[in-house]
Design a protein around this motif. Sequence first.
Motif, mmCIF file in Angstrom:
data_model
loop_
_atom_site.group_PDB
_atom_site.id
_atom_site.type_symbol
_atom_site.label_atom_id
_atom_site.label_comp_id
_atom_site.label_asym_id
_atom_site.label_seq_id
_atom_site.Cartn_x
_atom_site.Cartn_y
_atom_site.Cartn_z
ATOM 1 N N ILE A 1 0.857 -1.192 0.000
ATOM 2 C CA ILE A 1 0.000 0.000 0.000
ATOM 3 C C ILE A 1 0.887 1.234 0.000
ATOM 4 C CG2 ILE A 1 -0.134 0.204 2.512
ATOM 5 C CD1 ILE A 1 -3.102 0.699 0.153
ATOM 6 N N HIS A 2 0.408 2.311 -0.637
ATOM 7 C CA HIS A 2 1.103 3.597 -0.613
ATOM 8 C C HIS A 2 0.198 4.618 0.056
ATOM 9 C CE1 HIS A 2 3.274 1.558 -3.904
ATOM 10 N NE2 HIS A 2 4.284 2.355 -3.604
ATOM 11 N N ILE B 1 4.065 7.034 -9.240
ATOM 12 C CA ILE B 1 5.463 6.968 -9.682
ATOM 13 C C ILE B 1 6.011 5.547 -9.535
ATOM 14 C CG2 ILE B 1 7.801 7.732 -9.110
ATOM 15 C CD1 ILE B 1 6.571 10.437 -8.318
ATOM 16 N N ASN B 2 5.745 4.903 -8.395
ATOM 17 C CA ASN B 2 6.274 3.567 -8.157
ATOM 18 C C ASN B 2 5.666 2.527 -9.092
ATOM 19 O OD1 ASN B 2 8.020 4.414 -6.192
ATOM 20 N ND2 ASN B 2 6.819 3.669 -4.469
ATOM 21 N N PRO C 1 12.233 -2.223 -2.899
ATOM 22 C CA PRO C 1 12.516 -3.128 -4.009
ATOM 23 C C PRO C 1 12.862 -2.396 -5.306
ATOM 24 C CG PRO C 1 10.621 -3.923 -2.779
ATOM 25 C CD PRO C 1 10.965 -2.579 -2.219
ATOM 26 N N ILE C 2 12.185 -1.283 -5.592
ATOM 27 C CA ILE C 2 12.486 -0.538 -6.817
ATOM 28 C C ILE C 2 13.913 -0.010 -6.777
ATOM 29 C CG2 ILE C 2 11.960 1.594 -8.058
ATOM 30 C CD1 ILE C 2 9.016 1.126 -7.394
ATOM 31 N N TYR D 1 14.894 8.694 -10.334
ATOM 32 C CA TYR D 1 14.180 8.146 -9.177
ATOM 33 C C TYR D 1 14.845 8.576 -7.874
ATOM 34 C CZ TYR D 1 11.447 4.810 -6.449
ATOM 35 O OH TYR D 1 10.582 4.240 -5.540
ATOM 36 N N GLY D 2 16.178 8.642 -7.878
ATOM 37 C CA GLY D 2 16.892 9.097 -6.683
ATOM 38 C C GLY D 2 16.559 10.536 -6.338
ATOM 39 N N ALA D 3 16.453 11.405 -7.333
ATOM 40 C CA ALA D 3 16.117 12.801 -7.078
ATOM 41 C C ALA D 3 14.713 12.923 -6.497
ATOM 42 C CB ALA D 3 16.226 13.610 -8.371
ATOM 43 N N LEU D 4 13.768 12.143 -7.043
ATOM 44 C CA LEU D 4 12.398 12.175 -6.521
ATOM 45 C C LEU D 4 12.354 11.690 -5.073
ATOM 46 C CD1 LEU D 4 10.443 10.784 -9.611
ATOM 47 C CD2 LEU D 4 10.438 13.130 -8.768
ATOM 48 N N GLN D 5 13.098 10.651 -4.780
ATOM 49 C CA GLN D 5 13.105 10.112 -3.422
ATOM 50 C C GLN D 5 13.770 11.069 -2.442
ATOM 51 O OE1 GLN D 5 11.849 7.350 -1.885
ATOM 52 N NE2 GLN D 5 10.686 6.960 -3.754
#
Length: 372
Positions: free
Chosen positions: A217-218, A226-227, A279-280, A316-320
Amino acid sequence: MGKGRELGLQLRQWIATGSVPLDQPQALANRLIDALGAEEALRGPVRDLAAQPLLLRALRQQGGPQRSAVQALGSHLAGIYAPRVLAELLDLLEAATGVAPSRPDGVPAGSAPAGTPTSSTGGRPRLPWLESLRPVGPGLALAAASAPVLFWAGGELDRWLFDPWGWSSGVALVLALALIQALALGPLRRLRRRWPLALEASGDPRRAWCWITAPWIHAGNGEALINLATLLILLGPSSLPLSSLLLRYSLTALATTAPAVLVARRARVLRQWDGASGPIAALIALAASLSLLHWRVHTFAAGPVAIPAWVLLVVYGALQLGGQLPRRDPQDTSSPMARLWSSPWWWGTVLGAGWALLTRAQELARSLGWLG
């Protein structure tokens, strides 16, 4: 994290969700005693605290009246309890209200739970990491035990449903996550509140099941979108059986969430864990690291577009980073580095890079004849 602060965070969540009646002190006391678990030394003090009218006033009011109630209650408790017990009760009060009560000399914030043996008190020497693992042990064990169950369920679903339709396991996983998220927006809204793993629930044996449900769940719809899109790019053409994919997904989620929770509990990072970011991150870091180690570009297909792994790593790293570094709670006093280390994305990146190095080392060992 001391037991007092953990109880205070739990009480704060109960108040936010309306799951505890503030006009029934006995019911509040029973809930807090149940959450205490094996901390026998705090049962009496916590029960007395729950019966204090000043506590109910501090929990109901805001601003100046709340601060006055907190300070008055802190002074009252200081005249009754020994420093160790008092420290836990003040931690509980501060975590529940967000107001720091005055502390007498010799009563620091975040003291060890009352009665905890230390080397200076003549008890057995403490092992910090063992002590950190003990509260989350039931959740870790339950999540690990659920992985073989998912492996079996994935095999049955493949045999009866997805194989006849010709769906890949990656598409099936993305559709399952999307369906759960859609249900959480409509008929099953409670999933978004109950399924994520909250800090105060991470060491509660009665909510150990959150360790299983959190990766499915998100809490945020933007992160979910995004995921899901990233997972579709990474796993859409996967040839893995669904059973193997579910096993790897659940174990990777556990391996990236567990260290994040341990860091958060030690650094007092106020947050919760949910979704597929661990996991992503592991998949992206694995592909990007192998690209570097093999010195060739590894790409993922998104329709007619081939996306290099390093592009996904950067984007993805920048978004995280944009989501992990800011405080998620106004009462959070942790450092940005602690918040980064308490994210599954960080540990997924570390896990993926480490697995790539191990894979490359095995390849070199085979080429040199060191491995059969």
